[in-house]
Design an enzyme around this catalytic site. Structure first.
Site, short mmCIF file in Angstrom:
data_model
loop_
_atom_site.label_atom_id
_atom_site.label_comp_id
_atom_site.label_asym_id
_atom_site.label_seq_id
_atom_site.Cartn_x
_atom_site.Cartn_y
_atom_site.Cartn_z
N GLU A 36 22.45 -45.20 3.54
CA GLU A 36 21.84 -45.37 2.22
C GLU A 36 20.34 -45.09 2.24
O GLU A 36 19.79 -44.56 1.28
CB GLU A 36 22.12 -46.77 1.66
CG GLU A 36 23.58 -46.99 1.27
CD GLU A 36 24.06 -46.01 0.20
OE1 GLU A 36 23.23 -45.38 -0.48
OE2 GLU A 36 25.29 -45.86 0.05
N TYR A 119 18.38 -50.01 -5.87
CA TYR A 119 19.54 -49.16 -5.60
C TYR A 119 20.19 -49.52 -4.27
O TYR A 119 21.40 -49.77 -4.18
CB TYR A 119 19.16 -47.66 -5.60
CG TYR A 119 20.27 -46.86 -4.94
CD1 TYR A 119 21.41 -46.56 -5.65
CD2 TYR A 119 20.21 -46.54 -3.59
CE1 TYR A 119 22.48 -45.92 -5.04
CE2 TYR A 119 21.27 -45.90 -2.97
CZ TYR A 119 22.39 -45.59 -3.70
OH TYR A 119 23.45 -44.98 -3.09
N ASP A 137 21.61 -44.71 -9.59
CA ASP A 137 20.86 -43.62 -8.95
C ASP A 137 20.84 -42.45 -9.92
O ASP A 137 21.26 -42.58 -11.07
CB ASP A 137 21.52 -43.24 -7.62
CG ASP A 137 22.80 -42.47 -7.84
OD1 ASP A 137 23.48 -42.73 -8.85
OD2 ASP A 137 23.11 -41.59 -7.03
#
Length: 356
Positions: A36, A119, A137
């Site tokens: 991520e 996020y 996102d």
DNA sequence: AATACGGGGCG
DNA sequence: CGCCCAGTATT
């Protein structure tokens, strides 16, 4: 269309269309975390080889925490946004010291770690720990503004918050991780910025933009301001033994922690050789003569672009001091490969190694 | 709310 | 060549 229909259609589509990724279907929260961070503002295809290499070098948070920053930045070389690597490294040390090597499972705890914002906190907690936190996102913004017909400027925080509210309402409480990934996958594979494939979209029936033929105007984004351009002169000083001088950029500056050939911006009406000689005097406290150009190149950073002219220099007097860098070092051409360089400087090192 | 922060891929 | 990308930190 009910939320449950939205979710079931989306998850059904995802079941058949999800792309294999090396961090997918892995129960390891560490790998989800690494992926991520790498995927922030970065495409899957670009991040994938970096992910494989990174995991092989640092299989767990302990290897990462114990690594030198230079090793971590070398593994990040070429991926960009290098504060991600510095923050990730710092966060790994924190996880080992404060959390016994285990990533916090709650949104409010994990978001305190460096490099983890709204996020990433939602992504990691939903995918790794099955928490019902909705991600927002670029993909989700595009899919949901189109789906709900939101025509506001997606550059504004207000619009982003509005999308977050919709995502919060839609999230599947049984499979939040799959739901989040499915929505992003849909955005990158079907609900694309241009020419979305609405005919093959699992949620087309409820989509306002598709119904109203507005996929070309939603999402709306106010124009970006254009990037300034600079001309840069850098110097390559070679010692009698054939070693080259490189400098370590300041920790918290742009490209912080990476190495470079020293130099700087050309002034108005200044010959480029003078730029190089002046900059090396300012940055290293030495007198040099720029005598031959190695190469010139164009490069674009996140917020400006440059034309870089790299010149070989002779050291006339003085000993190079790290006035505007953390450290300066003499290295052989072969040793250049061991150091992390940003892209534009990497172009120089590759030419120097290939054509000595 | 606005700005700094990389690099690559695509039309 | 401009836009976009599985955003965050700082101001």
């Amino acid at each position: 269309m009910q939320n449950s229909d939205f979710s079931s259609h989306l998850l059904k589509w995802y079941q058949y269309h999800k792309r294999p990724m090396p961090w997918r279907d892995e129960p390891d929260p560490y790998k989800i975390w690494i992926s991520e961070i790498m995927l922030q503002q970065t495409r899957v295809d670009q991040a994938t080889p970096y992910f494989r290499n990174f995991i092989s070098l640092f299989p767990t948070v302990f290897e990462l925490a114990n690594a030198d920053q230079q090793q971590v930045l070398k593994a990040w070389e070429g991926l960009g946004y290098y504060s991600r690597a510095r923050n990730l490294h710092a966060a790994a040390k924190m996880v080992v010291q404060e959390y016994d090597g285990k990533l916090p499972e709650s949104y409010t705890e994990i978001i305190k770690l460096k490099g983890i914002g709204p996020y990433t906190a939602a992504a990691v907690t939903s995918i790794a720990f099955n928490k019902p936190n909705a991600v927002v996102d670029g993909n989700v913004i595009r899919v949901l503004t189109r789906y709900f017909g939101i025509e506001d400027d997606t550059r504004s925080t207000k619009t982003r918050n509005k999308v977050q509210e919709f995502a919060n309402k839609l999230i599947d409480y049984d499979r939040p991780g799959d739901f989040n990934q499915a929505l992003m996958e849909l955005g990158s594979e079907v609900c694309t910025p241009s020419n979305p494939d609405c005919e093959n979209c699992p949620i087309q029936t409820g989509c306002v933009a598709s119904k109203m033929a507005k996929t070309d105007i939603i999402p709306y984004k106010s124009p970006a301001k254009k990037k300034p351009h600079h001309t840069i002169g850098v110097g390559i000083i070679e010692s009698k033994e054939g070693k080259l001088l490189i400098a370590l950029r300041p920790e918290n500056a742009m490209l912080g922690g990476l190495w470079e050939f020293p130099g700087g911006k050309q002034k108005e009406n200044e010959p480029i050789q003078e730029t190089v000689e002046r900059e090396l005097k300012e940055e290293l406290g030495v007198e040099v003569k720029a005598y031959k150009e190695l190469m010139s190149l164009k490069h674009t950073y996140s917020h400006f672009s440059i034309t870089m002219h790299a010149w070989f220099c002779t050291l006339l007097s003085g000993t190079p001091k790290p006035r505007e860098s953390q450290e300066v070092r003499w290295v052989t051409r072969e040793e250049l490969e061991q150091y992390p360089f940003p892209k534009a400087n990497k172009m120089l090192t590759e030419k120097l190694i290939k054509e000595p």
